[in-house]
Design a protein around this motif. Structure first.
Motif, mmCIF file in Angstrom:
data_model
loop_
_atom_site.group_PDB
_atom_site.id
_atom_site.type_symbol
_atom_site.label_atom_id
_atom_site.label_comp_id
_atom_site.label_asym_id
_atom_site.label_seq_id
_atom_site.Cartn_x
_atom_site.Cartn_y
_atom_site.Cartn_z
ATOM 1 N N LEU A 1 0.846 -1.196 0.000
ATOM 2 C CA LEU A 1 0.000 0.000 0.000
ATOM 3 C C LEU A 1 0.881 1.246 0.000
ATOM 4 O O LEU A 1 0.697 2.159 0.789
ATOM 5 N N ILE B 1 -7.606 2.503 6.489
ATOM 6 C CA ILE B 1 -7.481 2.108 5.085
ATOM 7 C C ILE B 1 -7.900 0.649 4.961
ATOM 8 O O ILE B 1 -7.914 -0.092 5.945
ATOM 9 N N ASP B 2 -8.238 0.251 3.752
ATOM 10 C CA ASP B 2 -8.560 -1.145 3.489
ATOM 11 C C ASP B 2 -7.272 -1.908 3.228
ATOM 12 O O ASP B 2 -6.379 -1.404 2.541
ATOM 13 N N TYR C 1 -7.303 7.767 9.506
ATOM 14 C CA TYR C 1 -6.184 6.985 8.987
ATOM 15 C C TYR C 1 -6.594 5.592 8.513
ATOM 16 O O TYR C 1 -5.766 4.861 7.980
ATOM 17 N N GLY D 1 -3.188 4.094 7.438
ATOM 18 C CA GLY D 1 -2.256 4.626 6.452
ATOM 19 C C GLY D 1 -2.014 6.104 6.640
ATOM 20 O O GLY D 1 -2.751 6.796 7.347
ATOM 21 N N VAL E 1 2.360 2.820 6.574
ATOM 22 C CA VAL E 1 1.270 1.924 6.924
ATOM 23 C C VAL E 1 1.592 1.224 8.239
ATOM 24 O O VAL E 1 2.708 0.737 8.437
ATOM 25 N N GLN F 1 -0.187 4.757 0.524
ATOM 26 C CA GLN F 1 -0.687 5.100 1.860
ATOM 27 C C GLN F 1 0.436 5.161 2.903
ATOM 28 O O GLN F 1 0.167 5.166 4.104
#
Length: 130
Positions: free
Chosen positions: A59, A119-120, A117, A85, A65, A62
């Motif tokens: 990621l 995220i997937d 913050y 992220g 992480v 992002q």
């Protein structure tokens, strides 16, 4: 053979597996490409919980992480790892540290500020080989 020093975060009969943290540190996260004191961030989180360093969590957009993994108690309550992220600010690191210290996913409510913050996790599509 000399005894190894005890890990202050190691599970014991009276203490279940604690909340754990994974920090990404490879091509983008934890490098000069992303502002911040990455060593200080990792050290701060290690003061609170066991920290594992990952080479890449896929990621990069992002970066930085951080994944907060629930403790055994949190898992028993149904909690799943929480992916965060763009954690590039010392205040965000402190918010994560406070939450982890309180018990993390499934044990303590996540501070609302950390919603910024969330995220997937990456989706890895595998191909079956016959």
């Amino acid at each position: 053979m000399p005894e190894r020093p005890a890990d202050k975060n190691a599970p014991t009969p009276d203490r279940a597996v604690p909340c754990r943290v994974v920090v990404c540190r490879d091509c983008c996260c934890g490098t000069a490409k992303v502002r911040g004191d990455h060593a200080a961030q990792t050290a701060r989180l290690r003061e609170i919980a066991p920290v594992r360093t990952s080479e890449c969590l896929d990621l990069c957009e992002q970066a930085n992480v951080i994944v907060v993994q629930p403790s055994a108690v949190g898992r028993a309550a149904g909690a799943r790892p929480v992916w965060l992220g763009l954690v590039n600010d010392p205040d965000a690191t402190e918010d994560i540290a406070d939450w982890v210290r309180a018990g993390g996913p499934g044990v303590a409510d996540r501070p609302g500020i950390l919603d910024l913050y969330l995220i997937d996790p990456p989706r890895r599509v595998g191909t079956a080989i016959s």
